[in-house]
Design an enzyme around this catalytic site. Structure first.
Site, PDB file in Angstrom:
ATOM      1  CB  CYS A   1     -22.706   5.004 -73.874  1.00 48.86           C
ATOM      2  SG  CYS A   1     -23.994   4.880 -72.622  1.00 48.86           S
TER       3      CYS A   1
ATOM      4  CB  ILE B   1     -21.159   1.398 -64.675  1.00 52.45           C
ATOM      5  CG1 ILE B   1     -22.410   2.210 -65.345  1.00 52.45           C
ATOM      6  CG2 ILE B   1     -21.156   1.239 -63.195  1.00 52.45           C
ATOM      7  CD1 ILE B   1     -23.771   1.388 -65.298  1.00 52.45           C
TER       8      ILE B   1
ATOM      9  CE1 TYR C   1     -26.089   4.605 -65.719  1.00 55.57           C
ATOM     10  CE2 TYR C   1     -26.562   7.016 -66.023  1.00 55.57           C
ATOM     11  CZ  TYR C   1     -26.977   5.694 -65.376  1.00 55.57           C
ATOM     12  OH  TYR C   1     -28.091   5.824 -64.665  1.00 55.57           O
ATOM     13  CB  CYS C   2     -24.246   1.411 -70.957  1.00 55.36           C
ATOM     14  SG  CYS C   2     -22.866   1.613 -71.996  1.00 55.36           S
ATOM     15  CB  THR C   3     -22.531  -2.645 -68.289  1.00 58.25           C
ATOM     16  OG1 THR C   3     -23.946  -2.779 -67.872  1.00 58.25           O
ATOM     17  CG2 THR C   3     -21.721  -3.567 -67.398  1.00 58.25           C
TER      18      THR C   3
END
Length: 301
Positions: A191, A213, A184-186
């Site tokens: 990703c 996210i 996961y990432c912002t």
């Protein structure tokens, strides 16, 4: 007064002339009075821009007229009008600087052989089904995770995205290669690449949170598997997904719970410092302590 909005978006698609796209995007944003940062490469586009609502809507319509960008997922959030100091549109070798452009393959559908996308609901279903076997793997720079992360997530000790390949090839996470991993990432862009890099290096079951996210927070707020605030790379510095957000980070001077980063005033430091309201005004200084707590995790905005 017209509200301000911020867009976060990316699109992986082959671009034969990134410089032409750069000129078009710069002219479009400048004509609409938008500010922010946009990266163009032969693999696609990655950007975050902000401005008045009407201008942002025009930007979306115009950008989607380009055939390769018509399916771009634009994520919205509230802006202040002072979120970006300027407009920057640049061409680079990578949309995200993993330092491995040769390992990324893109076609009109996006990243080739990346991890399957899981919707926020599917993320929860996977955890409900597979339990503690599921590993959340943070795809951000480690300092971002200090104020928010998925419960029990692994946060690699990396200062920049460029460090991920070295970490993956070090063997430090080889014990996870047969486990279900959710990267996961912002907003999802990091990703897209990270999940592909992990699969290429022997990790067998790697997923990515669709929309990152941001989309998970929009779906579940503070009632899901996410804890804390989201670090963001604009003037706001952090974002919350609802009231009563759990504060998981503390002031590095007094350990009071806080989510507020400041640019350290110590020019020799050039990093971010987590301070509470009281300590941020103490002696009018945001200089860090001699021993900068967690310094290796932080990068200057």
């Amino acid at each position: 007064m017209e509200p301000y909005k911020i867009l976060l978006y990316y699109r992986f698609t082959p671009l034969t002339d990134p410089e032409a796209i750069r000129l078009w995007q710069w002219t479009l944003c400048d004509s609409l009075g938008l500010k922010g940062r946009i990266i163009i490469s032969k693999h696609g586009i990655n950007g975050t821009v902000g401005g008045p609502l009407s201008a942002v809507k025009k930007y979306i319509r115009a950008t989607k007229e380009w055939p390769g960008f018509k399916d771009t997922d634009f994520k919205w959030s509230e802006g202040t009008g002072n979120d970006f100091p300027r407009l920057a549109v640049r061409v680079r070798d990578e949309l995200v600087s993993f330092g491995a452009p040769q390992d990324l393959h893109v076609d009109e559908s996006g990243v080739v052989n990346g991890g399957p996308h899981l919707s926020p609901a599917q993320v929860n279903e996977l955890v409900a089904t597979r339990g503690e076997d599921v590993v959340f793997f943070d795809g951000r720079n480690a300092f971002e995770a200090e104020i928010g992360r998925f419960k029990n997530a692994i946060v690699p000790d990396v200062e920049t995205t460029h460090d991920f390949v070295k970490v993956l090839e070090s063997g430090a996470y080889d014990h996870l290669k047969e486990k279900p991993i959710v990267t996961y990432c912002t907003g999802g862009v990091r990703c897209e690449v990270l999940s592909s890099l992990m699969l290429q290096r022997g990790f067998q079951e790697v997923y990515q949170v669709d929309g990152g996210i941001v989309r998970y927070g929009e779906a579940f707020g503070n009632e899901g598997l996410w804890e804390g605030s989201l670090f963001i790379f604009d003037g706001r510095m952090n974002q919350e997904f609802g009231p009563n957000t759990k504060i998981i980070s503390t002031c590095e001077r007094c350990d009071t719970p806080t989510t507020q980063y400041y640019n350290c005033a110590n020019l020799a430091c050039r990093q971010l410092i987590l301070l509470c309201d009281t300590c941020s005004t103490l002696n009018g200084s945001t200089n860090c302590q001699e021993q900068h707590h967690g310094a290796r995790y932080r990068s200057k905005l």
